[in-house]
Design a protein around this motif. Structure first.
Motif, PDB file in Angstrom:
ATOM      1  N   LEU A   1      39.567 123.072  -8.444  1.00 16.65           N
ATOM      2  CA  LEU A   1      39.633 121.662  -8.835  1.00 16.65           C
ATOM      3  C   LEU A   1      40.558 120.870  -7.915  1.00 16.65           C
ATOM      4  N   ALA A   2      41.461 121.557  -7.250  1.00 11.90           N
ATOM      5  CA  ALA A   2      42.335 120.882  -6.279  1.00 11.90           C
ATOM      6  C   ALA A   2      41.717 120.892  -4.884  1.00 11.90           C
ATOM      7  N   PHE A   3      40.615 121.598  -4.721  1.00 12.29           N
ATOM      8  CA  PHE A   3      39.994 121.724  -3.395  1.00 12.29           C
ATOM      9  C   PHE A   3      38.565 121.172  -3.394  1.00 12.29           C
TER      10      PHE A   3
ATOM     11  N   ARG B   1      36.503 113.764  -3.458  1.00 10.19           N
ATOM     12  CA  ARG B   1      36.192 113.992  -4.871  1.00 10.19           C
ATOM     13  C   ARG B   1      36.610 112.782  -5.716  1.00 10.19           C
TER      14      ARG B   1
ATOM     15  N   PHE C   1      43.013 117.538 -15.986  1.00  8.75           N
ATOM     16  CA  PHE C   1      41.725 116.864 -16.078  1.00  8.75           C
ATOM     17  C   PHE C   1      41.230 116.841 -17.523  1.00  8.75           C
TER      18      PHE C   1
ATOM     19  N   TYR D   1      47.136 126.820 -11.388  1.00  9.01           N
ATOM     20  CA  TYR D   1      47.980 125.640 -11.156  1.00  9.01           C
ATOM     21  C   TYR D   1      49.432 125.941 -11.508  1.00  9.01           C
TER      22      TYR D   1
ATOM     23  N   LEU E   1      41.925 126.575  -9.376  1.00  6.53           N
ATOM     24  CA  LEU E   1      42.441 125.924  -8.159  1.00  6.53           C
ATOM     25  C   LEU E   1      41.342 125.203  -7.387  1.00  6.53           C
TER      26      LEU E   1
ATOM     27  N   GLU F   1      40.062 116.327  -1.902  1.00 10.23           N
ATOM     28  CA  GLU F   1      40.470 115.566  -3.088  1.00 10.23           C
ATOM     29  C   GLU F   1      40.199 114.070  -2.885  1.00 10.23           C
TER      30      GLU F   1
ATOM     31  N   GLY G   1      42.472 120.655   1.490  1.00  8.91           N
ATOM     32  CA  GLY G   1      42.456 120.356   0.055  1.00  8.91           C
ATOM     33  C   GLY G   1      42.677 118.872  -0.186  1.00  8.91           C
ATOM     34  N   HIS G   2      43.597 118.307   0.546  1.00  2.18           N
ATOM     35  CA  HIS G   2      43.888 116.869   0.391  1.00  2.18           C
ATOM     36  C   HIS G   2      42.650 116.026   0.710  1.00  2.18           C
TER      37      HIS G   2
ATOM     38  N   MET H   1      51.741 121.088   0.168  1.00  2.62           N
ATOM     39  CA  MET H   1      52.008 120.656   1.552  1.00  2.62           C
ATOM     40  C   MET H   1      53.508 120.628   1.822  1.00  2.62           C
TER      41      MET H   1
ATOM     42  N   LEU I   1      45.844 120.597   3.864  1.00  2.00           N
ATOM     43  CA  LEU I   1      45.283 119.350   4.385  1.00  2.00           C
ATOM     44  C   LEU I   1      43.793 119.274   4.044  1.00  2.00           C
TER      45      LEU I   1
ATOM     46  N   ALA J   1      39.123 111.267 -14.435  1.00  6.85           N
ATOM     47  CA  ALA J   1      39.633 112.642 -14.297  1.00  6.85           C
ATOM     48  C   ALA J   1      38.764 113.644 -15.044  1.00  6.85           C
TER      49      ALA J   1
ATOM     50  N   ILE K   1      48.213 119.669  -4.491  1.00  4.38           N
ATOM     51  CA  ILE K   1      48.104 119.800  -3.037  1.00  4.38           C
ATOM     52  C   ILE K   1      49.324 119.197  -2.334  1.00  4.38           C
TER      53      ILE K   1
END
Ligand code: SF4
Lengths: 298, 401
Positions: free
Chosen positions: B301-303, B41, B341, A212, B299, B38, B34-35, A37, B32, B48, A33
């Motif tokens: 997993l990043a969100f 999460r 992960f 990814y 993806l 995360e 997603g951040h 960004m 943002l 992980a 992420i």
């Protein structure tokens, strides 16, 4: 944004070269992420919220298939595949230009033309001149690595009076592809002959690439390759799902949107509406362009 | 209320309200969101680890009287494409599931008026007799309501009887969007109103069972209604704590009466991320690779997702509506590791069962999910004749038997 990736991304954005440790951080970070960004910021600085796309008609170069009636939505006629001879390439371009109603005709991999020219860059220049005179708008693809070294490819294009639609990573995948992106960033003249960089593999890898991996590649391309205007994703090869997310990770141009849908499910499912809807839903403003990257008024 | 203040609130573990959630979805850039997802999460899952379950999605019947406008799976009573799986067919599917290390079946189906409560009880008892440790994750709230109506017994009684027969946990299907305006438009209000869905889940939790919760978004609802759905789940979870996980998937329009386009992958990732932020009392969020494909599934997993869901083995409902993605255990493990992960197998209540099985044994690769039945197989299971049918067609079929 994670401190490490944020710091490294900031360095890139301010033009500072990365050391090997920082580069390794970007290659292995789980923090996709933060990378996204930073790439999005770089992309918006350059292109604002504009995302260009092109709808194309593909014509295989080795068949004698005629074009039939051109779909109204088409903005590029693209010759696909490898011609058997340079004469065939020139002939096919002439034929398509004569029936193409003024649409740009593009096509060919520069490496294929190099092979057909007997790996002689002088002859390749002559072929490019002939193709240009026949009406070829842009060479379809230039490999950043392959039998024809990139620096030579750029020189040949310039001497032949041609540009290429896209610089690609050829057959490189994985870490090799990422290292290649880093090298491309140092080729200051790449952007003068290549309209965009298409950083994702052009053929199916085994095992397949991951989400990814693909997005890391797109984001790093935008962050590092300041010398090429656009970062491109291919709608037909990567599909709407991955290609749309790639727009939020630094890509600003969508290639190879079909001109005609495969079904009769109504206007909302037509490729033109589908791509506009996807670009808008990703937070950008869609802008139709033609095969030579000229904006087209809708 | 500025975006910055909402971001700061989420980052400092504050709870956001409906208006803030709406503002976040409408205004925050995708990365943002997603951040923030995360951040939440990582707070819940500092290690992980990303989990997945080996189980099988089995649809025991496709005959359904509910006729939801978004469903491409059901067949009306009397259709020559309608089916009911026999007990032996189900045993075979369980044997195949066990053979690849599976621990449960997810059993759901249409609202078939010719399958009485006793059929379910006998099936569950028979499964538990044969496979005492195998878990039955079965019957979403609308199916439980349907059985309550069909048997003219209150929902708690139906649930009690099914638990006696062997029901272990309840899947969160049939929630769609928990707003009745939307349910009316989707023609699924009669199968369960929002309140009914939630009250069935409350009973499920009160008897000590765990369940999942779902959301099918991207059909006719507004973003406000999507947000409302999340808050209705969050409120019930505050009361009962019975939900183990939340799964969001996008409406799949092909072959449905409703039609229209599918929500995009960016909308999926934004919705998933918002769910992680709002559902701060849910431990687990699953990736919906079955609707999004492997790449966007990864993806997830990043969100905000911390779980890759199920290897499924079989899938019928989403496939009927046009999506046919497949991820076997090898592929799930590869994607989890590629994202940085650690993959671990789990059961329905998220106990870690161990490392990937494919590490130790050469599991056969699967490139396509199985289906309930081979196309054209219209056989009627013999044991059905032992149960009373309600419809004329059902009665006629059983008389012939
Ligand atoms: S979604 Fe379920 S209840 Fe609705 S029509 Fe389909 S099978 Fe029946």
């Amino acid at each position: 944004m994670s401190e490490d990736v944020a710091g490294v991304s900031q360095k890139i954005l301010t033009g500072i070269r990365l050391n090997d440790e920082e580069w390794a951080e970007l290659l292995t970070t789980r923090d996709l992420i933060s990378l996204g960004m930073a790439a999005d910021a770089a992309r918006r600085r350059r292109h604002g919220d504009r995302t260009t796309f092109v709808q194309i008609v593909e014509v295989p170069v080795v068949t004698n298939a005629t074009l039939g009636s051109l779909p109204e939505q088409a903005r590029e006629i693209r010759l696909t595949g490898r011609p058997e001879t340079t004469a065939m390439a020139i002939e096919r371009v002439e034929a398509l230009v004569s029936v193409g109603g003024g649409l740009p005709v593009t096509g060919f991999n520069l490496t294929d033309l190099f092979e057909l020219s007997g790996r002689d860059s002088g002859r390749l220049v002559q072929v490019l001149v002939s193709l240009r005179e026949a009406g070829l708008g842009l060479v379809g693809e230039v490999w950043a690595e392959g039998p024809l070294p990139a620096e030579t490819a750029f020189t040949v294009l310039r001497e032949g009076g041609m540009s290429a639609a896209r610089l690609t990573l050829g057959e490189s995948t994985g870490d090799e592809a990422l290292s290649l992106i880093r090298r491309i960033a140092s080729w200051s003249d790449a952007g003068s002959v290549c309209r965009c960089l298409a950083p994702l593999p052009r053929s199916l890898a085994s095992p397949p690439t991951t989400g990814y991996g693909d997005l890391r590649q797109v984001a790093l391309a935008r962050l590092l390759v300041d010398n090429i205007e656009s970062i491109q994703v291919d709608w037909s090869s990567y599909g709407p799902k991955l290609a749309q997310v790639a727009l939020t990770f630094g890509a600003d141009d969508v290639d190879a949107v079909a001109s005609v849908g495969h079904d009769e499910r109504g206007w909302r499912r037509s490729p033109g509406e589908e791509i506009r809807r996807n670009i808008t839903a990703a937070g950008f403003t869609p802008m139709l362009r033609d095969g030579c990257f000229k904006a087209v008024k809708s | 209320m500025s975006l910055e203040s909402i971001v700061a609130k989420v980052e400092s573990a504050g709870r956001i309200d409906r208006d803030e959630a709406l503002a976040l979805y409408s205004d925050a850039p995708t990365n943002l969101l997603g951040h923030l997802a995360e951040v939440v999460r990582a707070r819940k899952h500092p290690s992980a680890i990303v989990t997945y379950i080996i189980d099988r999605n089995v649809n025991y019947t496709n005959v359904c009287v509910a006729r939801c406008a978004f469903c491409a799976f059901y067949r009306p009573v009397g259709s020559n494409e309608g089916y009911v799986l026999g007990f032996d067919e189900l045993f075979k599917k369980i044997d195949e599931t066990l053979a690849v290390g599976g621990v449960q079946i997810l059993l759901q189906g249409g609202h078939n008026p010719d399958l009485p409560l006793e059929w379910y009880e006998d099936l569950f008892c028979a499964i538990k007799d044969r496979y005492p440790d195998f878990r039955l994750h079965a019957l979403s709230p609308p199916e439980l309501l349907h059985l309550s109506r069909l048997s003219q017994r209150p929902v708690p009684v139906v649930i009690e009887r099914l638990v006696q027969a062997g029901l272990d946990s309840v899947p969160g299907g049939g929630a769609e969007i928990l707003v009745d305006r939307v349910r009316r438009l989707l023609n699924c209000e009669s199968k369960a109103t929002s309140d009914e869905w939630l009250s069935v889940m409350r009973v499920v939790h009160e008897v000590g069972m765990r369940s999942t919760a779902t959301m099918m978004y991207g059909s006719v609802e507004t973003v406000q209604e999507r947000v409302e759905h999340l808050y209705r789940l969050r409120e019930l979870q505050d009361d009962t704590g019975g939900f183990t996980a939340f799964i969001a998937w996008s409406y799949q329009p092909s072959n449905t009466e409703l039609g229209g386009p599918e929500a995009t992958s960016v909308e999926y990732l934004r919705t998933l991320a918002l769910s992680r932020i709002v559902l701060d009392n849910f431990d687990n969020l699953q990736a919906s690779w079955v609707t999004q494909g492997g790449k966007v599934g990864q993806l997830s997993l990043a969100f905000g997702a911390n779980d890759m869901g199920s290897v499924m083995i079989e899938e019928n409902v989403v496939r009927a509506a046009g999506a046919a993605y497949c991820m076997d255990e090898v592929e799930i493990v590869r994607n989890v590791e590629d994202a940085g992960f650690i993959p671990k197998r789990r059961n329905m209540v998220y106990d870690i069962l161990g490392d990937p099985l494919c590490r130790d044994s050469a599991v056969p690769r699967r490139t396509k999910l199985a289906v309930a039945r081979a196309p054209g197989d219209t056989s009627i299971p013999a044991e059905l004749s032992g149960y009373p049918a309600r419809t004329r067609t059902g009665k006629a079929e059983r008389a012939v038997e």
